[in-house]
Design an enzyme around this catalytic site. Structure first.
Site, mmCIF file in Angstrom:
data_model
loop_
_atom_site.group_PDB
_atom_site.id
_atom_site.type_symbol
_atom_site.label_atom_id
_atom_site.label_comp_id
_atom_site.label_asym_id
_atom_site.label_seq_id
_atom_site.Cartn_x
_atom_site.Cartn_y
_atom_site.Cartn_z
ATOM 1 N N SER A 123 -9.788 -0.237 7.004
ATOM 2 C CA SER A 123 -9.238 -0.109 5.646
ATOM 3 C C SER A 123 -8.603 -1.357 5.046
ATOM 4 O O SER A 123 -8.305 -1.382 3.855
ATOM 5 C CB SER A 123 -8.203 1.006 5.607
ATOM 6 O OG SER A 123 -8.868 2.236 5.548
ATOM 7 N N SER A 171 -9.817 2.235 2.917
ATOM 8 C CA SER A 171 -8.963 2.956 2.006
ATOM 9 C C SER A 171 -8.054 2.057 1.167
ATOM 10 O O SER A 171 -7.565 2.482 0.122
ATOM 11 C CB SER A 171 -8.087 3.939 2.787
ATOM 12 O OG SER A 171 -7.202 3.245 3.646
ATOM 13 N N LYS A 189 0.849 -1.200 0.000
ATOM 14 C CA LYS A 189 0.000 0.000 0.000
ATOM 15 C C LYS A 189 0.882 1.247 0.000
ATOM 16 O O LYS A 189 1.931 1.274 0.652
ATOM 17 C CB LYS A 189 -0.902 -0.034 1.243
ATOM 18 C CG LYS A 189 -1.999 1.029 1.255
ATOM 19 C CD LYS A 189 -2.877 0.868 2.506
ATOM 20 C CE LYS A 189 -3.980 1.905 2.582
ATOM 21 N NZ LYS A 189 -4.790 1.784 3.811
HETATM 22 N N1 GLN Z 1 -13.077 4.113 6.420
HETATM 23 C C1 GLN Z 1 -12.470 4.593 7.624
HETATM 24 C C2 GLN Z 1 -12.234 6.080 7.540
HETATM 25 O O1 GLN Z 1 -12.617 6.622 6.574
HETATM 26 C C3 GLN Z 1 -11.212 3.832 7.931
HETATM 27 C C4 GLN Z 1 -10.010 4.315 7.234
HETATM 28 C C5 GLN Z 1 -8.806 3.451 7.548
HETATM 29 O O2 GLN Z 1 -8.912 2.406 8.162
HETATM 30 N N2 GLN Z 1 -7.644 3.942 7.171
HETATM 31 O O3 GLN Z 1 -11.715 6.670 8.420
#
Ligand code: GLN
Length: 515
Positions: free
Chosen positions: A187, A163, A88
């Site tokens: 994410s 994400s 990532k």
């Molecule tokens: N979807 C969550 C957010 O928008 C988690 C993001 C993540 O785990 N980096 O904060």
């Protein structure tokens, strides 16, 4: 074996084939790049899982593994040496750009490797490239990338989740057997659920975060994205362990995870179902499928027990105050002077005008929204009412888990309340995107391990995820549960779930639409 067959093996099967010299790492790595060139496309069409490809270096590492394998030092090689991997783009790598999908870091090259990257390099896993994500990991759809959205391999009109949509889509579309992700509120797990793959959020502190670009430091964890539970456990063992460069790193060892994932036995396992999280916002297809699966688990010898978690409903509001507060503080360093790309306005600009111009140009809307919310929640006069209350509420979440884990070994929920949404649907409605995280956030607030595995199909023939959470450091129990359920469902499907991923023909790729 043909390239098309090679890329469809699991990571552990690839490792075995390499050890037995059934194929070489160069063949295997080339097969993955061929697949990437065939289906990944560009920001305009195709999956767009990768932001950067590392072809020359990956093939050099693969050739080195093949050479060592042929020589007298073959048994000094790591058992997974030569199996390629994707990373990532918020995990820093020497020799490749790291942008966290933000214009703020476009063109930046890290002078050092993250600890997890050092570990995969030491094991000689060729790094295929860096994967797309929501900017600085803020989002649940990958649409908030500054470099174009990633598309879901199951339906190119839908998001792959976020994400870490790039890592999950790469794994689902056979462009990489496994990948690294990061999980602050879901994410790794949510993209796994949406792409029919497996993802783990490890216990807070179990995998070093040295070299992970911080989003919300009390919640962030690096973890594996794979097609099978056993592959996730194997990669978790490889990247886990104590690191003196990460002050939050635990001293625990993580050796028994793969064995636990391969135990395939549910008998006597107590699986908790949260009464409070059983309904809100669940799609009908999700609800039906989950009920069906719980029945199957009971028949297979598990004990399914309903447990109370009265404070779980406060997890989401607490997260959406704590996370932006930490975001506002972590993002402060990107001012165009100390870190981040500099934008100098015309004329005699002051230092603060340079900072303002750099931040206005470098950050996308979602990042700005969170910086503003977090700065407000931390501001004088409000900090106790917002950040302070959220921190107090946060302590109730692990307390609910501790009480529940006195009665059960793992807690099961779906990973997300619905299947993947069509691209564009949540862009203008951030609240609906935030609500999607209701089931994944509690594990981050409590620091506990959680694995998402594919649970079959729900609405629109899209995959759904089943989440298993355990007490802190109980990774073995969580992998045991996930592996056993995966095995049970595999018998029911008649094949591993990932084999059901739709074929990606050149016409589908070119059109950018699945239907
Ligand atoms: N979807 C969550 C957010 O928008 C988690 C993001 C993540 O785990 N980096 O904060």
């Amino acid at each position: 074996m043909t390239p098309a067959e090679l890329i469809r093996l699991t990571a552990l099967e690839m490792a075995e084939g390499l050890r037995n010299k059934t194929f070489s790492s160069v063949e295997l790595t080339r097969a993955h790049f061929a697949r990437i060139h065939e289906v990944d496309g560009t920001a305009e069409a195709g999956i767009h899982a990768f932001l950067h490809l590392n072809e020359t270096e990956a093939l050099r590492v693969a050739a080195e593994v093949d050479e060592l394998r042929a020589g007298s030092q073959a048994d000094t090689l790591h058992p997974y040496a030569g199996v390629p991997i994707a990373v990532k783009d918020n995990i820093v790598t020497i020799g490749q750009p790291t942008t966290a999908a933000s214009k703020m870091l476009e063109g930046w090259m890290s002078p050092y490797d993250a600890t997890v990257v050092r570990k995969i390099r030491e094991a000689k896993l060729p790094i295929l490239g860096k994967t797309n994500m929501d900017e600085f990991a803020m989002g649940s759809t990958t649409e908030h990338s500054a470099f174009g959205t990633t598309r879901n391999p199951w339906d190119l009109g839908r998001t792959p989740g976020g994400s870490g949509g790039g890592s999950a889509a790469a794994v689902a579309a056979f462009m990489a057997p496994w990948a690294l992700g990061s999980d602050t509120g879901g994410s790794i797990r949510e993209p796994a659920a949406f792409t029919g793959t497996v993802g783990t959020k490890p216990t807070y502190g179990s995998v070093s975060r040295y070299g992970l670009i911080a989003m919300a430091s009390s919640l962030d964890q690096i973890g594996p994205a794979t097609r099978t539970t056993a592959d996730a456990a194997a990669l978790h063992e490889l990247i886990g362990g104590h690191d003196q460069k990460d002050a939050t790193s635990l001293q625990t060892s993580w050796d028994g995870l793969l064995a636990a994932a391969q135990r395939r036995d549910l008998s006597g396992l107590r699986i908790g179902v949260l009464s409070e999280l059983q309904g809100p916002g669940f799609s009908d297809g999700m609800r039906r499928r989950v009920d069906q699966i719980l029945e199957m688990l009971g028949e297979a010898g598990a004990e399914v027990i309903t447990v109370d978690a009265p404070h779980m409903r406060y997890a989401l509001p607490a997260y959406y105050l704590i996370m932006p507060s930490e975001v506002s503080s972590n993002m402060a360093r990107y001012d165009g002077l100390r870190y981040g790309n500099r934008v100098v306005p015309p004329g005699d600009a002051t230092v603060s005008e340079v900072m303002a111009a750099s931040r206005a140009a470098g950050f996308g809307d979602e990042v700005k929204r969170r910086i503003i919310l977090g700065t407000y929640a931390l501001s004088a006069g409000y900090v106790d009412a917002y950040y302070g209350s959220a921190q107090r509420v946060r302590t109730l979440v692990p307390r609910d888990f501790t009480t529940a884990f006195e009665r059960v070994d793992v807690i099961h929920t779906p990973t997300a309340p619905t299947v993947a949404v069509p691209i564009g649907e949540q862009l203008s409605d951030p609240m609906s995107m935030y609500l999607n995280d209701v089931l994944t956030i509690p594990a981050n607030l409590a620091g506990i391990p959680a694995v998402s595995i594919p649970g079959g199909l729900a609405e629109h023939d899209m995959p759904l995820g089943l989440q298993f959470q355990g007490p802190p450091r109980a990774e073995e129990t969580v992998y045991r549960a996930a592996g056993a359920v995966e095995h049970l469902l595999e018998q029911d499907f008649g094949a591993p779930f990932y084999t059901r991923a739709p074929e990606l023909t050149p016409a589908i790729i070119a059109e950018g639409e699945h239907e």
